[in-house]
Design an enzyme around this catalytic site. Structure first.
Site, PDB file in Angstrom:
ATOM      1  N   HIS A 125       9.075   2.361   5.008  1.00 43.65           N
ATOM      2  CA  HIS A 125       8.453   1.102   4.589  1.00 43.65           C
ATOM      3  C   HIS A 125       7.867   0.306   5.766  1.00 43.65           C
ATOM      4  O   HIS A 125       6.758  -0.219   5.687  1.00 43.65           O
ATOM      5  CB  HIS A 125       9.495   0.247   3.839  1.00 43.65           C
ATOM      6  CG  HIS A 125       8.907  -0.672   2.817  1.00 43.65           C
ATOM      7  ND1 HIS A 125       9.514  -0.961   1.624  1.00 43.65           N
ATOM      8  CD2 HIS A 125       7.744  -1.363   2.800  1.00 43.65           C
ATOM      9  CE1 HIS A 125       8.761  -1.796   0.928  1.00 43.65           C
ATOM     10  NE2 HIS A 125       7.673  -2.061   1.631  1.00 43.65           N
TER      11      HIS A 125
ATOM     12  N   ALA B  65      -4.955 -12.756  -5.939  1.00 44.71           N
ATOM     13  CA  ALA B  65      -5.831 -11.770  -6.591  1.00 44.71           C
ATOM     14  C   ALA B  65      -6.809 -12.428  -7.574  1.00 44.71           C
ATOM     15  O   ALA B  65      -7.956 -12.006  -7.692  1.00 44.71           O
ATOM     16  CB  ALA B  65      -4.984 -10.722  -7.317  1.00 44.71           C
ATOM     17  N   GLY B  66      -6.371 -13.498  -8.224  1.00 47.13           N
ATOM     18  CA  GLY B  66      -7.216 -14.169  -9.219  1.00 47.13           C
ATOM     19  C   GLY B  66      -8.389 -14.911  -8.595  1.00 47.13           C
ATOM     20  O   GLY B  66      -9.368 -15.222  -9.278  1.00 47.13           O
TER      21      GLY B  66
ATOM     22  N   TYR C 146      11.888  -3.315  -4.108  1.00 45.81           N
ATOM     23  CA  TYR C 146      11.212  -4.146  -5.105  1.00 45.81           C
ATOM     24  C   TYR C 146      12.226  -4.563  -6.169  1.00 45.81           C
ATOM     25  O   TYR C 146      12.394  -3.924  -7.204  1.00 45.81           O
ATOM     26  CB  TYR C 146      10.020  -3.397  -5.722  1.00 45.81           C
ATOM     27  CG  TYR C 146       8.915  -3.105  -4.724  1.00 45.81           C
ATOM     28  CD1 TYR C 146       8.843  -3.784  -3.499  1.00 45.81           C
ATOM     29  CD2 TYR C 146       7.933  -2.168  -5.002  1.00 45.81           C
ATOM     30  CE1 TYR C 146       7.845  -3.508  -2.577  1.00 45.81           C
ATOM     31  CE2 TYR C 146       6.925  -1.890  -4.080  1.00 45.81           C
ATOM     32  CZ  TYR C 146       6.898  -2.565  -2.876  1.00 45.81           C
ATOM     33  OH  TYR C 146       5.901  -2.284  -1.967  1.00 45.81           O
TER      34      TYR C 146
ATOM     35  N   PRO D 197      -4.498  -4.759  -2.247  1.00 41.54           N
ATOM     36  CA  PRO D 197      -5.946  -4.557  -2.126  1.00 41.54           C
ATOM     37  C   PRO D 197      -6.763  -5.709  -2.719  1.00 41.54           C
ATOM     38  O   PRO D 197      -7.940  -5.862  -2.395  1.00 41.54           O
ATOM     39  CB  PRO D 197      -6.192  -3.258  -2.915  1.00 41.54           C
ATOM     40  CG  PRO D 197      -5.060  -3.192  -3.888  1.00 41.54           C
ATOM     41  CD  PRO D 197      -3.880  -3.772  -3.160  1.00 41.54           C
ATOM     42  N   LEU D 198      -6.123  -6.508  -3.581  1.00 34.71           N
ATOM     43  CA  LEU D 198      -6.847  -7.636  -4.190  1.00 34.71           C
ATOM     44  C   LEU D 198      -6.482  -8.950  -3.500  1.00 34.71           C
ATOM     45  O   LEU D 198      -6.818 -10.026  -3.987  1.00 34.71           O
ATOM     46  CB  LEU D 198      -6.532  -7.705  -5.692  1.00 34.71           C
ATOM     47  CG  LEU D 198      -6.847  -6.415  -6.455  1.00 34.71           C
ATOM     48  CD1 LEU D 198      -6.399  -6.504  -7.912  1.00 34.71           C
ATOM     49  CD2 LEU D 198      -8.348  -6.106  -6.388  1.00 34.71           C
ATOM     50  N   GLY D 199      -5.764  -8.852  -2.408  1.00 33.69           N
ATOM     51  CA  GLY D 199      -5.402 -10.057  -1.657  1.00 33.69           C
ATOM     52  C   GLY D 199      -3.981 -10.514  -1.895  1.00 33.69           C
ATOM     53  O   GLY D 199      -3.549 -11.534  -1.363  1.00 33.69           O
ATOM     54  N   GLY D 200      -3.249  -9.794  -2.734  1.00 37.46           N
ATOM     55  CA  GLY D 200      -1.849 -10.151  -3.001  1.00 37.46           C
ATOM     56  C   GLY D 200      -1.681 -10.854  -4.328  1.00 37.46           C
ATOM     57  O   GLY D 200      -2.649 -11.356  -4.916  1.00 37.46           O
TER      58      GLY D 200
HETATM   59  N1  LIG Z   1       3.992  -1.282   2.048  1.00 38.94           N
HETATM   60  C1  LIG Z   1       4.140  -2.561   1.975  1.00 38.94           C
HETATM   61  O1  LIG Z   1       4.683  -3.203   2.902  1.00 38.94           O
HETATM   62  C2  LIG Z   1       3.647  -3.289   0.770  1.00 38.94           C
HETATM   63  C3  LIG Z   1       3.557  -4.695   0.758  1.00 38.94           C
HETATM   64  C4  LIG Z   1       3.076  -5.314  -0.392  1.00 38.94           C
HETATM   65  C5  LIG Z   1       2.685  -4.561  -1.489  1.00 38.94           C
HETATM   66  N2  LIG Z   1       2.813  -3.191  -1.455  1.00 38.94           N
HETATM   67  C6  LIG Z   1       2.394  -2.342  -2.602  1.00 38.94           C
HETATM   68  O2  LIG Z   1       1.043  -2.593  -2.878  1.00 38.94           O
HETATM   69  C7  LIG Z   1       0.897  -2.933  -4.257  1.00 38.94           C
HETATM   70  C8  LIG Z   1      -0.262  -3.878  -4.445  1.00 38.94           C
HETATM   71  O3  LIG Z   1      -0.081  -5.073  -3.733  1.00 38.94           O
HETATM   72  P1  LIG Z   1       0.292  -6.458  -4.447  1.00 38.94           P
HETATM   73  O4  LIG Z   1       0.839  -6.201  -5.781  1.00 38.94           O
HETATM   74  O5  LIG Z   1       1.069  -7.226  -3.455  1.00 38.94           O
HETATM   75  O6  LIG Z   1      -1.108  -7.215  -4.521  1.00 38.94           O
HETATM   76  P2  LIG Z   1      -2.529  -6.943  -5.216  1.00 38.94           P
HETATM   77  O7  LIG Z   1      -2.586  -5.587  -5.755  1.00 38.94           O
HETATM   78  O8  LIG Z   1      -3.550  -7.360  -4.232  1.00 38.94           O
HETATM   79  O9  LIG Z   1      -2.513  -8.029  -6.371  1.00 38.94           O
HETATM   80  C9  LIG Z   1      -1.644  -7.904  -7.463  1.00 38.94           C
HETATM   81  C10 LIG Z   1      -2.062  -8.867  -8.538  1.00 38.94           C
HETATM   82  O10 LIG Z   1      -3.399  -8.587  -8.894  1.00 38.94           O
HETATM   83  C11 LIG Z   1      -3.572  -8.839 -10.248  1.00 38.94           C
HETATM   84  N3  LIG Z   1      -4.546  -7.857 -10.737  1.00 38.94           N
HETATM   85  C12 LIG Z   1      -4.437  -6.508 -10.663  1.00 38.94           C
HETATM   86  N4  LIG Z   1      -5.517  -5.911 -11.180  1.00 38.94           N
HETATM   87  C13 LIG Z   1      -6.311  -6.908 -11.629  1.00 38.94           C
HETATM   88  C14 LIG Z   1      -7.563  -6.926 -12.297  1.00 38.94           C
HETATM   89  N5  LIG Z   1      -8.203  -5.781 -12.564  1.00 38.94           N
HETATM   90  N6  LIG Z   1      -8.107  -8.124 -12.622  1.00 38.94           N
HETATM   91  C15 LIG Z   1      -7.443  -9.269 -12.326  1.00 38.94           C
HETATM   92  N7  LIG Z   1      -6.245  -9.326 -11.689  1.00 38.94           N
HETATM   93  C16 LIG Z   1      -5.701  -8.151 -11.352  1.00 38.94           C
HETATM   94  C17 LIG Z   1      -2.255  -8.628 -10.924  1.00 38.94           C
HETATM   95  O11 LIG Z   1      -2.120  -9.611 -11.922  1.00 38.94           O
HETATM   96  P3  LIG Z   1      -1.085  -9.529 -13.145  1.00 38.94           P
HETATM   97  O12 LIG Z   1       0.261  -9.662 -12.487  1.00 38.94           O
HETATM   98  O13 LIG Z   1      -1.461 -10.678 -13.974  1.00 38.94           O
HETATM   99  O14 LIG Z   1      -1.235  -8.199 -13.774  1.00 38.94           O
HETATM  100  C18 LIG Z   1      -1.243  -8.698  -9.798  1.00 38.94           C
HETATM  101  O15 LIG Z   1      -0.333  -9.750  -9.876  1.00 38.94           O
HETATM  102  C19 LIG Z   1       2.259  -3.536  -4.608  1.00 38.94           C
HETATM  103  O16 LIG Z   1       2.449  -3.611  -5.994  1.00 38.94           O
HETATM  104  C20 LIG Z   1       3.173  -2.603  -3.880  1.00 38.94           C
HETATM  105  O17 LIG Z   1       3.334  -1.403  -4.633  1.00 38.94           O
HETATM  106  C21 LIG Z   1       3.271  -2.553  -0.339  1.00 38.94           C
END
Ligand SMILES: NC(=O)c1ccc[n+]([C@@H]2O[C@H](COP(=O)([O-])OP(=O)(O)OC[C@H]3O[C@@H](n4cnc5c(N)ncnc54)[C@H](OP(=O)(O)O)[C@@H]3O)[C@@H](O)[C@H]2O)c1
Length: 288
Positions: A128, A217-218, A53, A210-213
């Protein structure tokens, strides 16, 4: 804060994903530290990160360093917090993601993560991604087993694994696999076989994106209307409803929503306190 279990550790039922604070579109350092502190203050005791990251080639581990700094400068008890990092992915700096899950690379990556996190043993180290360039999965997972034996990592997990790989990893590790991290959200349900298997085997299942990326997410509430309707009725965000829905699907689920703002980190953490009724669950299940 409601808790769940990863191996022998008790952690908050909602974790924090660190990725948005270190890749494209990331905020400045102060906002990132404020975001991590907001999650910790809200009771979050699981932070997910990875050495990959980062954005530029010369800043491998950008996110791990941020988390280490946030834990050092936080007023609470940082020993309660489980930092889960990963090895096996690389970012050469041109925006791409490459894979090297060879034993040699994983060993070097683990040593570098240990240094950046400033710990004697990494709390949870996750492979990973499977390396499809010819590195047998057994060898990558076997390296995690050696790192466990050597005390460099306290627990071992895998990510982006299918059911066959989960069973293989459990066998190679002699029953010491504790977690699986796969993509899972209302928009992405194809990890359900892995989620069912983790529930059966008692392995923690950490849904990523979990929120779609980050970019989607929005839009959760507009893409899945019942999530918005339940959210409106409860006076909370559709993102919070999504995380509560996910928690209710299985006792092994521990979502790790990403955040780059204190407000979203706090809002997501509050999902651990949102209990959905059977009727609400039925409506949400029918919408995905
Ligand atoms: N293992 C893997 O291959 C892999 C791949 C991808 C991700 N990951 C891990 O999974 C984590 C989560 O995935 P992700 O970050 O890709 O996507 P996500 O959690 O689906 O979405 C992240 C976005 O959601 C927004 N958000 C979070 N909480 C919210 C709320 N309560 N209300 C409104 N918006 C909200 C955030 O906005 P703001 O930025 O405005 O706060 C952020 O940019 C990553 O951070 C990473 O640690 C792992």
């Amino acid at each position: 804060m409601r808790t769940r279990t990863i191996g022998n550790r008790t952690v908050s039922a909602i974790g924090l994903g660190g990725m948005p604070m270190s890749i494209e579109g990331r905020p400045d350092r102060d906002r990132s530290l404020a975001t991590i502190h907001a999650a910790l203050d809200a009771g979050v005791t699981l932070i997910d990160t990875a050495d990959a990251y980062h954005l530029h080639a010369d800043e491998v581990g950008h996110n791990e360093s941020l988390i280490a700094e946030a834990l050092r400068t936080w007023g609470g008890d940082a020993t309660e917090v489980l930092v889960a990092t990963k090895g096996g992915h690389l970012r050469p700096g041109d925006g791409s993601w490459t894979i090297d899950s060879s034993p040699k690379h994983l060993r070097e990556a683990c040593e570098a993560s240990l240094t950046r996190l400033g710990v004697e043993a990494i709390g949870l180290y996750q492979l990973h991604r499977p390396d499809t360039s010819g590195v047998p999965y057994e060898e990558s997972v076997g390296t995690l087993g050696e790192l466990l034996d050597e005390g460099k990592i306290a627990m071992a997990g895998i990510s982006n694994a299918d059911p066959e790989q989960i069973r293989l990893a459990q066998e190679v590790l002699g029953g010491r696999l504790v977690s699986v991290q796969n993509q899972y959200s209302p928009a992405y349900r194809s990890s359900e076989p892995e989620l069912r298997l983790c529930t059966e085997l008692g392995l923690a299942f950490l849904p990523w994106s979990p929120l779609g990326g980050i970019s989607k997410a929005g839009e959760l509430g507009s893409s899945f209307a019942p999530f918005q309707e339940v959210a409106d009725a409860r006076g909370v965000s559709p993102q919070q409803v999504t995380l509560a829905w996910m928690l209710a699907t299985s006792p092994v689920v521990i979502p790790i929503p990403g955040s780059s703002r204190p407000e979203t980190a706090r809002d997501s953490a509050a999902a651990a306190g949102l209990e959905l009724s059977a009727e609400e669950m039925q409506r949400l299940d029918a919408a995905v």
